[in-house]
Design a protein around this motif. Structure first.
Motif, PDB file in Angstrom:
ATOM      1  N   SER A 169      38.371  37.235  48.162  1.00 17.30           N
ATOM      2  CA  SER A 169      38.764  38.070  49.235  1.00 17.30           C
ATOM      3  C   SER A 169      38.774  39.618  48.795  1.00 17.30           C
ATOM      4  N   ALA A 170      39.216  39.875  47.575  1.00 16.71           N
ATOM      5  CA  ALA A 170      38.949  41.513  46.969  1.00 16.71           C
ATOM      6  C   ALA A 170      37.525  41.721  47.003  1.00 16.71           C
ATOM      7  N   ALA A 171      36.571  40.736  46.408  1.00 17.62           N
ATOM      8  CA  ALA A 171      35.189  41.062  46.381  1.00 17.62           C
ATOM      9  C   ALA A 171      34.622  41.466  47.693  1.00 17.62           C
ATOM     10  N   LEU A 172      35.108  40.748  48.872  1.00 14.79           N
ATOM     11  CA  LEU A 172      34.661  40.933  50.033  1.00 14.79           C
ATOM     12  C   LEU A 172      34.936  42.079  50.438  1.00 14.79           C
ATOM     13  N   THR A 173      36.242  42.570  50.145  1.00 17.60           N
ATOM     14  CA  THR A 173      37.018  43.777  51.010  1.00 17.60           C
ATOM     15  C   THR A 173      36.349  45.073  50.157  1.00 17.60           C
ATOM     16  N   TYR A 174      36.200  44.925  48.775  1.00 16.81           N
ATOM     17  CA  TYR A 174      35.753  46.459  48.049  1.00 16.81           C
ATOM     18  C   TYR A 174      34.552  46.471  47.449  1.00 16.81           C
ATOM     19  N   ALA A 175      33.646  45.885  48.111  1.00 14.24           N
ATOM     20  CA  ALA A 175      32.310  45.975  47.609  1.00 14.24           C
ATOM     21  C   ALA A 175      31.649  47.115  47.993  1.00 14.24           C
ATOM     22  N   ALA A 176      32.234  47.579  49.441  1.00 12.36           N
ATOM     23  CA  ALA A 176      31.592  48.886  50.020  1.00 12.36           C
ATOM     24  C   ALA A 176      32.174  50.119  48.954  1.00 12.36           C
ATOM     25  N   ASP A 177      33.239  49.830  48.306  1.00 11.61           N
ATOM     26  CA  ASP A 177      33.652  51.117  47.362  1.00 11.61           C
ATOM     27  C   ASP A 177      33.023  50.872  45.899  1.00 11.61           C
ATOM     28  N   ARG A 180      33.361  45.703  42.118  1.00 11.13           N
ATOM     29  CA  ARG A 180      32.944  44.429  41.938  1.00 11.13           C
ATOM     30  C   ARG A 180      34.155  43.572  41.363  1.00 11.13           C
ATOM     31  N   VAL A 181      34.398  42.331  41.831  1.00 13.22           N
ATOM     32  CA  VAL A 181      35.496  41.385  41.413  1.00 13.22           C
ATOM     33  C   VAL A 181      35.194  40.136  41.263  1.00 13.22           C
ATOM     34  N   ASN A 182      35.265  39.539  39.985  1.00 12.77           N
ATOM     35  CA  ASN A 182      34.938  38.346  39.609  1.00 12.77           C
ATOM     36  C   ASN A 182      35.952  37.653  38.869  1.00 12.77           C
ATOM     37  N   ALA A 183      35.707  36.278  38.609  1.00 19.22           N
ATOM     38  CA  ALA A 183      36.791  35.598  37.870  1.00 19.22           C
ATOM     39  C   ALA A 183      36.271  34.607  36.866  1.00 19.22           C
ATOM     40  N   ILE A 184      36.924  34.435  35.515  1.00 19.56           N
ATOM     41  CA  ILE A 184      36.497  33.698  34.651  1.00 19.56           C
ATOM     42  C   ILE A 184      37.348  32.357  34.756  1.00 19.56           C
ATOM     43  N   ALA A 185      36.659  31.207  34.615  1.00 18.63           N
ATOM     44  CA  ALA A 185      37.414  29.993  34.728  1.00 18.63           C
ATOM     45  C   ALA A 185      37.374  29.214  33.517  1.00 18.63           C
ATOM     46  N   PRO A 186      38.097  29.518  32.320  1.00 20.08           N
ATOM     47  CA  PRO A 186      37.867  28.802  30.982  1.00 20.08           C
ATOM     48  C   PRO A 186      38.393  27.371  30.984  1.00 20.08           C
ATOM     49  N   SER A 187      38.038  26.630  30.376  1.00 10.26           N
ATOM     50  CA  SER A 187      38.644  25.303  29.931  1.00 10.26           C
ATOM     51  C   SER A 187      39.647  25.681  28.603  1.00 10.26           C
ATOM     52  N   SER A 188      39.947  24.658  27.775  1.00  7.24           N
ATOM     53  CA  SER A 188      41.005  25.169  26.834  1.00  7.24           C
ATOM     54  C   SER A 188      40.147  26.127  25.817  1.00  7.24           C
ATOM     55  N   VAL A 189      41.063  27.212  25.581  1.00  8.81           N
ATOM     56  CA  VAL A 189      40.365  28.016  24.631  1.00  8.81           C
ATOM     57  C   VAL A 189      41.432  28.122  23.094  1.00  8.81           C
ATOM     58  N   THR A 243      29.202  39.722  42.463  1.00 11.13           N
ATOM     59  CA  THR A 243      30.738  39.761  42.825  1.00 11.13           C
ATOM     60  C   THR A 243      31.377  38.607  43.497  1.00 11.13           C
ATOM     61  N   GLY A 244      32.491  38.401  43.347  1.00  8.85           N
ATOM     62  CA  GLY A 244      33.141  37.308  44.212  1.00  8.85           C
ATOM     63  C   GLY A 244      32.760  35.867  43.472  1.00  8.85           C
ATOM     64  N   GLY A 245      32.343  35.742  42.334  1.00  5.50           N
ATOM     65  CA  GLY A 245      31.941  34.779  41.548  1.00  5.50           C
ATOM     66  C   GLY A 245      33.160  34.290  40.722  1.00  5.50           C
ATOM     67  N   ILE A 246      33.239  32.823  40.696  1.00  6.84           N
ATOM     68  CA  ILE A 246      34.212  32.301  39.847  1.00  6.84           C
ATOM     69  C   ILE A 246      33.162  31.645  38.741  1.00  6.84           C
ATOM     70  N   TYR A 247      33.233  32.021  37.602  1.00  2.00           N
ATOM     71  CA  TYR A 247      32.379  31.744  36.525  1.00  2.00           C
ATOM     72  C   TYR A 247      33.183  30.721  35.489  1.00  2.00           C
ATOM     73  N   PRO A 248      32.686  29.448  35.527  1.00  2.00           N
ATOM     74  CA  PRO A 248      33.315  28.481  34.520  1.00  2.00           C
ATOM     75  C   PRO A 248      32.893  28.548  33.142  1.00  2.00           C
ATOM     76  N   ILE A 249      33.775  28.559  32.277  1.00  2.00           N
ATOM     77  CA  ILE A 249      33.234  28.480  30.851  1.00  2.00           C
ATOM     78  C   ILE A 249      34.167  27.262  30.124  1.00  2.00           C
ATOM     79  N   ASP A 250      33.486  26.148  30.368  1.00  2.00           N
ATOM     80  CA  ASP A 250      34.270  24.672  30.414  1.00  2.00           C
ATOM     81  C   ASP A 250      33.635  23.633  29.685  1.00  2.00           C
TER      82      ASP A 250
END
Length: 256
Positions: A169-177, A180-189, A243-250
């Protein structure tokens, strides 16, 4: 290699140990002014001192991510000392291993308050500063469990799925500003939090850690630096179209 990061300022929550400390050390080595925040003041101050001793720039601030006042103070201090806030790493988190019927109100409030509401409060505090700076990059730490779910982790899964949602939601909202908003989705670290998690896993009859590891195509625990390498890419200009990506590292778990 990442010359565009030099002299930018990064605010990192949960930076006193584990993944957060790894992110702080690497960003500082790349010329970023690092503002490390945590509630573990002694550990956080030690990480900042280590970075400064290496000739790089770092500051430690106490910050409870559940406190809007703490977030406001941290952003104000970062802008005052370094002139801007260009990067936010929402890394602070807690883990709980409890199914719905065994999850207390107090535990639910804690995991949602830190893992999800803390991310919201961090972004809310930083976005005006990023606008003043002409843009920025936010990376929220979600989890592979926030994408696929798992057995007996009700509050944790809910919180991390929420992180993925607010990221989009934030990535869509603030791209014009130019934010960039992304997320990382790790497995066990391999971090102190995983060590703590293994202790409380014994009380979760629904989840077997060894079976979980064996189910991954790359059947091992990730190292903090492997998450940091992805984070550096996401906060640098090399990911300027992301922007808006959920990037797995899993270890490939989500591929199945």
């Amino acid at each position: 290699m990442f010359e565009d990061l030099a002299n930018k300022t990064a605010l990192i929550s949960g930076g006193a140990r584990g993944q957060g400390a790894s992110h702080a050390r690497e960003l500082a080595a790349l010329g970023v002014n690092v503002v490390i925040t945590d509630i573990r003041d002694e550990l956080g101050a030690a990480v900042a001192e280590e970075i400064v001793s290496a000739g790089q720039k770092a500051t430690y601030l106490h910050l409870d991510v559940r406190s809007s006042a703490d977030w406001a103070s941290a952003v104000e201090a970062a802008e005052k000392q370094y002139g801007s806030v260009d990067i936010l790493v929402n890394n602070a988190g807690v883990v709980q291993c409890a199914p719905v019927d065994l999850l207390s109100d107090e535990d639910w409030d804690e995991v949602i308050g830190i893992n999800l509401a803390g991310v919201f409060r961090g972004m809310r505090a930083v976005i005006p500063a990023m606008r003043r700076a002409g843009g920025g990059a936010i990376v929220n730490i979600s989890s592979v469990f926030g994408v696929k779910g798992t057995w007996g982790y009700a509050g944790y899964v809910a919180s991390k799925a929420g992180v993925a949602g607010i990221t989009k939601s934030a990535a869509l909202t603030y791209a014009a500003d130019n934010i960039r908003v992304n997320a990382i989705a790790p497995s066990s670290v391999d971090t102190p939090m995983l060590d703590e998690e293994k202790v409380i896993m014994a009380e979760n009859p629904y989840f077997d850690f060894d079976e979980w590891m064996a189910s991954q195509p790359i059947p091992r625990i990730a190292q903090p630096q492997e998450v940091t390498d992805l984070l550096v890419y996401l906060v640098s200009d090399r990911s300027r179209y992301c922007t808006g990506g959920i990037y797995p590292i899993d270890g490939g778990i989500l591929a199945g």
